[in-house]
Design a protein around this motif. Structure first.
Motif: not given
Length: 363
Positions: A198-203, A208-221
């Motif tokens: 749910e959150s891209s900015n993790l405090g 949590k280690l990483i955000s879904h948006s980051a995993v999504n970008r990595a998976t597209k690569l």
């Protein structure tokens, strides 16, 4: 009751906000081009109650309508009537007085206060798909508003609006790449522990280690082109790769076991940041295509020193002690990871690494 004015009419529902009337109508999409005064560019900022339209946004919204023809959803357009209008109710009872016909004088100007990009995109989509013509969008009309009042309405409508977080948007999205990344995460006990959906900015306190948006970008690569034709086939391939990566990074396993938090890792390591996930996606793309023993090769990740203080990352994703996240940083980090795990570089990567080393040696 006979109207005292003539002009455009709509079936409408009357409401009250702040002691002022407003009207909600269902407007056929084909009528949008005929009712709004859309060109306000000739007015200076103090003479209009809307930002100038950003033409670059329109194609994306248009494509959304056309690509999601059976599923697209739009919220109401809000507009202000500058001129005469009249509401004629269907009866005298409490409920009947709220339902009726809104008639807008033919000489009135109607300015969109919220939704001008939706309106413009719908008009473009109609050119390509005329079958949209009789579908409707709700329009909320405010009447008898001065310019100052229209400007305040624009400000108030936008003041409290909050853009949906990127990770949550992807989690709720049904685009092929979103389906791939969220399916991989939600079907994996380990990734579910690691990834914030749910959150891209993790405090710093985030477990949590990483955000879904980051995993999504990595998976597209990792996968390259992801579309409706291939996304189901890509899910098990990408899932297998990310599971193998997780297995070979000990600190990530500690997060899965609640022995350390993602926030702690982000402070001291590079592998709890989006740029490194993207780098691992780039590495994975090469390994899956060129290395039959890629699972064995990934075991070398266990030996990698992911500390920010490690000189291997200087100038790549760490600059003056701070993490940098951009395509160049991801590419340079991927090259170093490949070198550390004994994987071959492509000709392009060899040239990129040579250029990087030469530039670094100049300093």
């Amino acid at each position: 009751m006979q109207s005292i004015i003539s002009g455009t009419s709509f079936p409408a529902i009357k409401g009250i906000q702040a002691n002022a009337e407003y009207y909600t109508v269902m407007c056929p999409l084909k009528r949008l081009s005929k009712i709004f005064t859309t060109d306000q560019s000739q007015f200076s900022v103090d003479k209009r109650a809307q930002r100038l339209i950003n033409e670059a946004r329109i194609p994306d919204i248009t494509n959304y309508i056309l690509e999601q023809r059976e599923k697209y959803v739009f919220s109401s357009i809000t507009a202000c009537i500058d001129g005469s209008c009249e509401f004629i109710s269907i009866g005298k009872s409490k409920h009947e007085q709220r339902i009726g016909t809104l008639i807008i004088d033919e000489d009135a100007e109607i300015y969109i206060t919220d939704g001008q990009h939706r309106n413009a995109a719908i008009l473009e989509a109609l050119k390509e798909d005329p079958s949209l013509a009789d579908e409707t969008i709700s329009v909320v009309f405010f009447a008898n508003k001065t310019l100052d009042e229209r400007q305040r309405i624009f400000k108030d409508l936008n003041y409290y609006s909050v853009k949906t977080d990127g990770s949550l948007s992807i989690t709720y999205d049904d685009k092929p790449d979103a389906i791939v990344s969220k399916t991989i995460i939600l079907n994996s006990p380990r990734l579910t522990k690691l990834v914030h959906m749910e959150s891209s900015n993790l405090g710093p306190r985030s477990k949590k280690l990483i955000s879904h948006s980051a995993v999504n970008r990595a998976t597209k690569l990792l996968c390259g082109t992801i579309n409706y034709d291939n996304h189901k086939k890509l899910i098990p391939i990408a899932a297998n790769y990310w599971e193998q990566v997780v297995k070979n990074i000990p600190a990530w396993l500690l997060v899965c076991q609640d022995e350390i938090s993602g926030g702690e890792l982000r402070d001291e390591s590079i592998h709890a940041h989006s740029v490194t996930f993207q780098a691992l996606g780039i590495v994975g793309r090469y390994l899956l295509e060129n290395d039959k023993n890629w699972k064995k090769t990934l075991k070398e990740l266990k030996k990698v020193d992911w500390s920010r203080k490690n000189k291997n990352w200087d100038g790549r994703c760490v600059i003056n002690g701070s993490m940098h996240n951009n395509p160049k940083a991801a590419q340079l980090t991927a090259i170093k990871i490949k070198l550390l795990i004994g994987s071959q570089l492509t000709d392009k990567e060899v040239l990129t690494e040579k250029t990087f080393i030469e530039a670094k040696n100049e300093f």
